[in-house]
Design an enzyme around this catalytic site. Structure first.
Site, PDB file in Angstrom:
ATOM      1  N   HIS A   1       3.567  -3.007  -3.086  1.00  2.51           N
ATOM      2  CA  HIS A   1       2.944  -2.540  -4.215  1.00  2.51           C
ATOM      3  C   HIS A   1       2.081  -3.845  -4.228  1.00  2.51           C
ATOM      4  O   HIS A   1       2.648  -5.106  -4.372  1.00  2.51           O
ATOM      5  CB  HIS A   1       3.421  -2.423  -5.273  1.00  2.51           C
ATOM      6  CG  HIS A   1       2.629  -2.266  -6.523  1.00  2.51           C
ATOM      7  ND1 HIS A   1       1.359  -1.822  -6.702  1.00  2.51           N
ATOM      8  CD2 HIS A   1       2.762  -2.967  -7.998  1.00  2.51           C
ATOM      9  CE1 HIS A   1       1.044  -1.914  -7.730  1.00  2.51           C
ATOM     10  NE2 HIS A   1       1.712  -2.666  -8.618  1.00  2.51           N
TER      11      HIS A   1
ATOM     12  N   HIS B   1      -1.692  -5.691  -6.132  1.00  2.00           N
ATOM     13  CA  HIS B   1      -3.153  -5.430  -7.179  1.00  2.00           C
ATOM     14  C   HIS B   1      -4.316  -6.328  -6.249  1.00  2.00           C
ATOM     15  O   HIS B   1      -5.133  -6.858  -6.971  1.00  2.00           O
ATOM     16  CB  HIS B   1      -2.908  -6.032  -8.303  1.00  2.00           C
ATOM     17  CG  HIS B   1      -1.827  -5.520  -9.211  1.00  2.00           C
ATOM     18  ND1 HIS B   1      -1.289  -6.264 -10.062  1.00  2.00           N
ATOM     19  CD2 HIS B   1      -1.283  -4.284  -9.168  1.00  2.00           C
ATOM     20  CE1 HIS B   1      -0.275  -5.797 -10.646  1.00  2.00           C
ATOM     21  NE2 HIS B   1      -0.364  -4.497 -10.077  1.00  2.00           N
TER      22      HIS B   1
ATOM     23  N   ASP C   1      -8.397   4.885  12.322  1.00  2.00           N
ATOM     24  CA  ASP C   1      -7.088   4.417  13.338  1.00  2.00           C
ATOM     25  C   ASP C   1      -6.085   4.266  12.164  1.00  2.00           C
ATOM     26  O   ASP C   1      -5.026   5.066  12.492  1.00  2.00           O
ATOM     27  CB  ASP C   1      -7.323   3.152  13.649  1.00  2.00           C
ATOM     28  CG  ASP C   1      -8.256   2.937  14.876  1.00  2.00           C
ATOM     29  OD1 ASP C   1      -8.815   4.043  15.563  1.00  2.00           O
ATOM     30  OD2 ASP C   1      -8.726   1.816  15.223  1.00  2.00           O
TER      31      ASP C   1
ATOM     32  N   HIS D   1      -4.563   0.746 -11.624  1.00  2.00           N
ATOM     33  CA  HIS D   1      -3.454  -0.004 -11.396  1.00  2.00           C
ATOM     34  C   HIS D   1      -3.550  -0.686 -10.240  1.00  2.00           C
ATOM     35  O   HIS D   1      -3.744  -1.849 -10.225  1.00  2.00           O
ATOM     36  CB  HIS D   1      -2.256   0.991 -11.448  1.00  2.00           C
ATOM     37  CG  HIS D   1      -1.066   0.078 -11.405  1.00  2.00           C
ATOM     38  ND1 HIS D   1       0.195   0.988 -11.389  1.00  2.00           N
ATOM     39  CD2 HIS D   1      -0.826  -1.041 -11.256  1.00  2.00           C
ATOM     40  CE1 HIS D   1       1.420   0.085 -11.431  1.00  2.00           C
ATOM     41  NE2 HIS D   1       0.679  -1.344 -11.119  1.00  2.00           N
TER      42      HIS D   1
ATOM     43  N   TYR E   1      -2.390   2.954  21.510  1.00  2.00           N
ATOM     44  CA  TYR E   1      -2.845   1.504  20.995  1.00  2.00           C
ATOM     45  C   TYR E   1      -1.709   0.631  21.225  1.00  2.00           C
ATOM     46  O   TYR E   1      -0.579   0.781  20.785  1.00  2.00           O
ATOM     47  CB  TYR E   1      -3.464   1.406  19.557  1.00  2.00           C
ATOM     48  CG  TYR E   1      -3.863  -0.012  19.272  1.00  2.00           C
ATOM     49  CD1 TYR E   1      -4.859  -0.846  19.699  1.00  2.00           C
ATOM     50  CD2 TYR E   1      -2.953  -0.836  18.488  1.00  2.00           C
ATOM     51  CE1 TYR E   1      -5.204  -2.079  19.307  1.00  2.00           C
ATOM     52  CE2 TYR E   1      -3.104  -2.112  18.117  1.00  2.00           C
ATOM     53  CZ  TYR E   1      -4.357  -2.644  18.349  1.00  2.00           C
ATOM     54  OH  TYR E   1      -4.634  -3.911  18.073  1.00  2.00           O
TER      55      TYR E   1
END
Length: 252
Positions: free
Chosen positions: A130, A132, A155, A195, A249
């Site tokens: 997580h 910001h 991709d 958020h 790749y």
């Protein structure tokens, strides 16, 4: 498997080490396979937090990385409100998949319940991140998905980066929004409205990579929008690019 069994013993009261046989702050009892894997996961999660700082994805103490502990019903996550410079493997918090602390001296991240919900409902996920980060969170503040207008998005994300619902921090509502939004999407990233960014991956390192790439494409697509009106890539081209990236790749 109960949390105490997964940890190798019964934990003591929250915030205190359990009796002999439980996971210790250093990673568990010497010679115990469970302790070894917990210790290794703690070291990995600690090191990956440095990548968030290195890539400019976090400010102050915001953001977190967690990882599922292989072969157990446990996860390791960042402690709440601890500065990145002060993080050590021993500071990482071990929780069960209900989000309850099993071992560690600190309280776990305020996002622990959300991470735990993702692990319970997405068994293929081994890591959750997580942040910001600035540009991606700006898209989240607008409540707008990032359209797939560049090959790097095709991709890595296999299409647009979707927006999830607004949810208050602290319970599993954010986790519910993550799981519901990512259902039917190839994207490992979701913008939770007003958020920030949550990313998932088969490993914690994969989830960190997705967070880095999410911010990169959020910035690029924002600049493209300032300059004009970029056109989304056709679905067949997105499919071909995503398939090539996943199947060919890199080193094989």
């Amino acid at each position: 498997m109960t949390a105490s069994a997964a940890a190798g013993g019964s934990p003591g009261p929250a915030g205190s080490p359990g009796p002999a046989g439980s996971a210790s702050a250093a990673g568990g009892p010497a010679g115990a396979a469970g302790g070894d894997v917990i210790g290794e996961t703690r070291r990995e999660v600690c090191a990956l937090h440095a990548e968030l700082v290195r890539n400019g994805l976090v400010a102050w103490t915001s953001g977190n990385v967690s990882a599922r502990v292989p072969g157990t019903g446990l996860m390791v996550i960042k402690p709440s409100g601890v500065a990145y410079a002060d993080l050590t493997p021993a500071a990482m918090v071990v929780c069960d998949l209900a989000g309850d602390r099993v071992d560690g001296h600190f309280s776990p991240s305020s996002d622990t319940a959300a991470h735990a919900y993702v692990y319970r409902h997405m068994p293929g996920v081994g890591g959750v991140v997580h942040t910001h980060s600035t540009y991606a969170t700006a898209w989240a503040a607008r409540g707008e998905a990032i359209p797939c207008v560049i090959t790097a998005m095709a991709d890595e994300f296999g299409g647009e980066i979707p927006v999830g619902p607004f949810a208050l921090i602290g319970g599993d509502e954010i986790g519910r929004g993550i799981v519901a939004t990512l259902a039917g999407h190839r994207s490992p990233a979701v913008l939770m409205r007003s958020h920030g960014v949550f990313t998932v991956g088969p490993t914690a390192r994969d989830a960190v990579k997705a967070a880095v790439m999410c911010e990169d494409v959020a910035r690029t697509v924002h600049l493209a929008r300032v300059l004009g009106a970029p056109e989304p890539l056709p679905a067949d081209q997105v499919d071909a690019l995503h398939r090539r990236y996943k199947d060919h790749y890199g080193q094989r």
